[in-house]
Design a protein around this motif. Structure first.
Motif, PDB file in Angstrom:
ATOM      1  N   GLU A 222      10.359   8.973  27.262  1.00 52.11           N
ATOM      2  CA  GLU A 222       9.459   9.431  26.051  1.00 52.11           C
ATOM      3  C   GLU A 222       8.722   8.821  25.081  1.00 52.11           C
ATOM      4  O   GLU A 222       7.850   8.228  24.061  1.00 52.11           O
ATOM      5  N   VAL A 223      10.240   7.675  24.410  1.00 48.62           N
ATOM      6  CA  VAL A 223       9.928   7.786  22.914  1.00 48.62           C
ATOM      7  C   VAL A 223       9.606   6.734  23.248  1.00 48.62           C
ATOM      8  O   VAL A 223       8.965   5.754  22.684  1.00 48.62           O
ATOM      9  N   VAL A 224      10.065   4.819  23.797  1.00 49.64           N
ATOM     10  CA  VAL A 224       9.808   3.943  24.530  1.00 49.64           C
ATOM     11  C   VAL A 224       8.993   4.108  25.669  1.00 49.64           C
ATOM     12  O   VAL A 224       8.924   3.294  26.310  1.00 49.64           O
ATOM     13  N   GLU A 225       7.288   3.822  25.226  1.00 50.79           N
ATOM     14  CA  GLU A 225       7.010   3.542  26.514  1.00 50.79           C
ATOM     15  C   GLU A 225       6.167   2.242  26.530  1.00 50.79           C
ATOM     16  O   GLU A 225       5.945   1.377  27.622  1.00 50.79           O
ATOM     17  N   ARG A 226       5.950   1.094  25.188  1.00 50.08           N
ATOM     18  CA  ARG A 226       5.725  -0.004  25.316  1.00 50.08           C
ATOM     19  C   ARG A 226       5.856  -0.461  24.160  1.00 50.08           C
ATOM     20  O   ARG A 226       6.417   0.188  23.115  1.00 50.08           O
TER      21      ARG A 226
ATOM     22  N   PHE B 166       6.108  -3.055  33.797  1.00 51.05           N
ATOM     23  CA  PHE B 166       4.818  -1.797  33.953  1.00 51.05           C
ATOM     24  C   PHE B 166       4.098  -2.458  32.506  1.00 51.05           C
ATOM     25  O   PHE B 166       3.025  -1.812  31.824  1.00 51.05           O
ATOM     26  N   LEU B 167       4.878  -3.474  32.150  1.00 53.07           N
ATOM     27  CA  LEU B 167       4.842  -3.976  30.474  1.00 53.07           C
ATOM     28  C   LEU B 167       3.129  -4.900  30.653  1.00 53.07           C
ATOM     29  O   LEU B 167       2.725  -5.681  32.157  1.00 53.07           O
TER      30      LEU B 167
ATOM     31  N   THR C   5      -2.184  -8.306  25.141  1.00 51.73           N
ATOM     32  CA  THR C   5      -2.896  -7.553  25.513  1.00 51.73           C
ATOM     33  C   THR C   5      -1.996  -5.929  24.385  1.00 51.73           C
ATOM     34  O   THR C   5      -1.490  -5.332  23.851  1.00 51.73           O
ATOM     35  N   GLU C   6      -0.114  -6.552  24.940  1.00 52.81           N
ATOM     36  CA  GLU C   6       0.504  -5.655  24.474  1.00 52.81           C
ATOM     37  C   GLU C   6       0.311  -5.953  22.555  1.00 52.81           C
ATOM     38  O   GLU C   6       0.912  -4.948  21.609  1.00 52.81           O
ATOM     39  N   PHE C   7       0.946  -7.030  22.337  1.00 52.27           N
ATOM     40  CA  PHE C   7      -0.014  -7.571  21.247  1.00 52.27           C
ATOM     41  C   PHE C   7      -1.434  -6.408  20.077  1.00 52.27           C
ATOM     42  O   PHE C   7      -1.174  -6.135  19.162  1.00 52.27           O
TER      43      PHE C   7
END
Length: 595
Positions: free
Chosen positions: A18-22, A160-161, A166-168
């Motif tokens: 729940e807390v750490v999605e990405r 799933f990352l 995109t993540e940055f």
């Protein structure tokens, strides 16, 4: 399978879901901890979009050596200690789950030194058994947290990352949102060893404007309206882009509740509703808004990521936001400068001499716009500086038309007379043709004669014959000076006869209703100014004196008011107020001298 307690490591990984999605979720939780620790400098270093390394450094109060191990335990926090605290949360974090959840899916190292502690200490934990190792370290006052190899022990989650870019991008957007919530904090964001964003502390209006431009774009910073409105203990402030400047791709939609960044459905609905017909369906609003209210009137414990809240007085909050923003946008839409009367422009057409009115963005909106104006006597209002009123437009010219030179008045009237004659012959209309001068005088023609109508005197007569009152959603409260109280009390009945609903209480006047064509003006601004002159006004001349202030100072545009009271230009009124050509020239000269 029998009921049994879950192992601590499994429970933490479930919570981490729940807390750490990405990576951006990790940055959010850790940076919010830094802000709660009163940090004024926060540095974020990333590698490979945060999947390889996330390092957060701050100069906050730090964590004592004896509390480091406890800080990495689940449900351990310094933010709340009782149910009463949960009902009025003022910190960004409060659940005590973030550090334990992050350390269950990554290798986490926490180094901290409070100012009163002689040396820094470091705590490390990673994956599986989550055993915490404690050792001394070298570190300045504050805290550093390193999160390495995110999801190293949960390969399914790691797959799933998205790409590093995109993540940055998600993290960069997060830092922009956080930076707009705290102008008193300096921010630095680095990716793969390169500084991407550096934002110094913004402790002046100019510095805040610069940060706004860096994050939302220069166009937003220059065109956005500043709004500041309050009702009771609820306060709304920030910037909102006028509908005519909005685009299909938004330059930013940032809303905050008590300093907490938010994507709340109620607020988004209220903001969109405030634009109303002005904003076409394909366009996106743009705003940076801060809503402040007592902590016990809002519940932030309703969403795992704390992106939404629940208001105890949801309807009141919604209507307040709609009303405050609608007032700001109304004034913003009507801030376009009027073209001055040009005596030496023979090519000017009748339409060019009228006040420029902004148009909605669609045919349907135009129809609704026309209907609303006809029904309400919609009026224009000037924009104010923040210290004087509620709304400010950046880089907006004075909305009052440039004053014609006295030497060119005769040429202007000659030209306008010719134009009026042509318009009268070609168009059959029950509404007299007129031109406005100085937003106070109407130049009319009857047969071969020109007439100058003094609008405050003429409209005052019609106003007293046809009174239309409209209640205000949020009453306006103003403090009354000692010298103004008695004149206001004496004129109370006259105000009531004109459509005002005023309540005098403890040197405060509460305006609960006004004439319908004044509803969208900046009531708190012009009413306060009128009060300062009320002592010199005769009670039977209240309407004319008030109209004189409204029109002369540009709080109200005469052409729109004439749409409500067209009879002010009737033949009877024109005969009563007829002026000769020379007298008209003299009157205009006097008006120019007065300005």
């Amino acid at each position: 399978m029998p009921i049994q307690l879950l192992p601590a490591q499994l429970a933490n990984q479930i919570a981490a879901g729940e807390v750490v999605e990405r990576p951006a979720s990790v940055v959010k939780e850790l940076v919010e901890n830094s802000l709660d620790a009163q940090a004024t400098q926060i540095d974020i270093e990333l590698e490979k979009g945060g999947s390889k390394l996330i390092r957060i450094r701050d100069n906050g109060v730090g964590i004592a050596e004896a509390e480091l191990v406890l800080a990495l335990s689940r449900h351990a926090t310094s933010k709340i200690s009782s149910l009463a605290d949960l009902e009025q949360i003022e910190s960004l974090g409060f659940r005590g789950e973030a550090l334990a959840s992050i350390s269950s899916v990554a290798r986490l190292t926490l180094t901290s030194k409070p100012a009163q502690q002689a040396a820094a200490w470091q705590a490390s934990a990673e994956g599986r058994d989550m055993a915490v190792e404690l050792r001394p370290a070298a570190h300045p006052d504050g805290t550093s947290i390193d999160v390495v190899d995110l999801f190293f022990n949960t390969p399914a989650r790691r797959r799933f990352l998205r790409s590093d870019k995109t993540e940055f991008t998600h993290i960069d957007e997060l830092i922009k949102r956080l930076a707009l919530s705290r102008f008193d904090v300096a921010w630095q964001l680095s990716h793969n060893g390169q500084v991407v964003r550096r934002l110094p502390v913004a402790d002046t209006a100019a510095a805040k404007q610069k940060r706004l431009a860096l994050i939302c774009g220069r166009n937003f910073a220059e065109q956005a309206l500043w709004i500041e409105n309050q009702y009771g203990e609820i306060k709304l402030s920030g910037w909102i882009l006028p509908a005519m400047a909005c685009q299909a791709v938004s330059s930013g939609q940032y809303s905050y509740v008590n300093g907490r960044m938010m994507r709340d459905k109620l607020l988004n609905h209220a903001i969109r509703q405030a634009y109303g017909d002005w904003l076409a369906a394909e366009l996106q609003p743009a705003f940076v808004l801060y809503l402040e209210l007592p902590a016990n009137d809002v519940d932030v414990n309703v969403h795992p990521a704390k992106h939404e809240v629940r208001f105890h007085q949801a309807r009141l909050v919604h209507d307040f936001v709609v009303s405050a923003l609608a007032d700001a946008l109304t004034q913003g839409q009507d801030s376009e400068p009027k073209p001055a009367l040009a005596a030496e422009s023979p090519s000017m057409t009748t339409s060019q001499t009228q006040v420029a009115s902004p148009q909605p963005n669609s045919a349907a909106a135009q129809a609704a716009y026309a209907t609303r104006h006809a029904a309400t006597g919609y009026t224009k209002a000037p924009l104010y500086q923040p210290q004087q009123g509620r709304v400010t437009a950046r880089a907006v010219h004075d909305s009052v038309a440039a004053k014609p030179a006295v030497a060119s008045v005769r040429a202007q009237i000659n030209y306008q007379a010719a134009t009026l004659q042509a318009a009268t012959e070609q168009v059959a209309s029950p509404t007299p043709h007129y031109f406005l001068l100085e937003n106070r005088f109407a130049l009319c023609q009857e047969a071969e004669q020109l007439f100058m109508v003094d609008l405050p005197a003429s409209i005052a007569i019609q106003w007293q014959l046809k009174v239309q009152s409209a209640p205000l959603l949020l009453p306006v409260r103003l403090t009354v000076a000692s010298a103004e109280f008695e004149p206001l009390l004496a004129a109370a009945d006259n105000f009531s006869a004109l459509g005002f609903d005023l309540l005098l209480k403890d040197r405060t006047v509460i305006i609960r209703a006004v004439p319908i064509w004044l509803r969208h003006t900046a009531i708190g601004q012009w009413f306060g100014e009128f009060l300062s002159t009320l002592i010199t006004v005769q009670t039977d001349g209240l309407a004319e004196a008030l109209l004189d202030v409204l029109l002369r100072q540009g709080f109200l545009q005469a052409d729109l008011l004439l749409g409500v009271y067209p009879a002010a230009l009737s033949k009877a009124q024109r005969r009563a107020l007829a002026l000769s050509f020379d007298a008209a020239t003299l009157q205009i000269r006097k008006a120019n001298d007065a300005h």
